[in-house]
Design an enzyme around this catalytic site. Sequence first.
Site: not given
Ligand code: IMP
Ligand code: MG
Length: 168
Positions: A38, A92-93, A96, A98, A100-101, A124, A145, A152, A158
Amino acid sequence: MKILFDKKTIQKRVAQLGREISNYYKKTPFVCLIILKGSFVFGADLIRAIESDSLEIDFIKLSSYSGRHSTGVVDLKDELSKFRGKNLLLVEDIVDTGATLSFFMKKLEEYSPASVKVCSLLEKKEINRGKVKIDFLGFDVGDDFIVGYGLDYNEKFRNIADLVVYEG
Ligand code: IMP
Ligand code: MG
């Protein structure tokens, strides 16, 4: 699809982030670790907005998304040991939930980087609620979203130059 931030607005904000990051690190060497897929568009623009003679660029592929729902499962495909002792700026893009990070940052700790900071284009805030501290943030967004500018939906959109709300 509704435009949330057009390319002009993104460009301006990315330039500001580049200045903030340059001022923060000054002469300190650091690594921009661009989180794929992303962040490839944002990362490419951001690194060119940073002034530094000792900036290194690296990439890592994390993914936790299937369709529109975050699964919180992360695949680590790269070696992390090369980051021992380095100052890392994670690029990071979007943050959401949190998940993943925070998973990745915990994993990184095992390899003792000198420092870890986070730059995210989007957050978010209402959903992350401070779980991941973002040091350099582009824009706070709601629970839509978002696609475009590298983001994507099932690998599509993208290539859109603006950040737009996906209405599937
Ligand atoms: P998290 O683990 O919920 O914070 O999600 C993070 C990852 O999910 C980001 O690195 C994005 O790749 C993907 N993601 C979360 N929200 C969106 C969105 O609104 N559009 C596209 N990708 C998203
Ligand atoms: Mg990502």
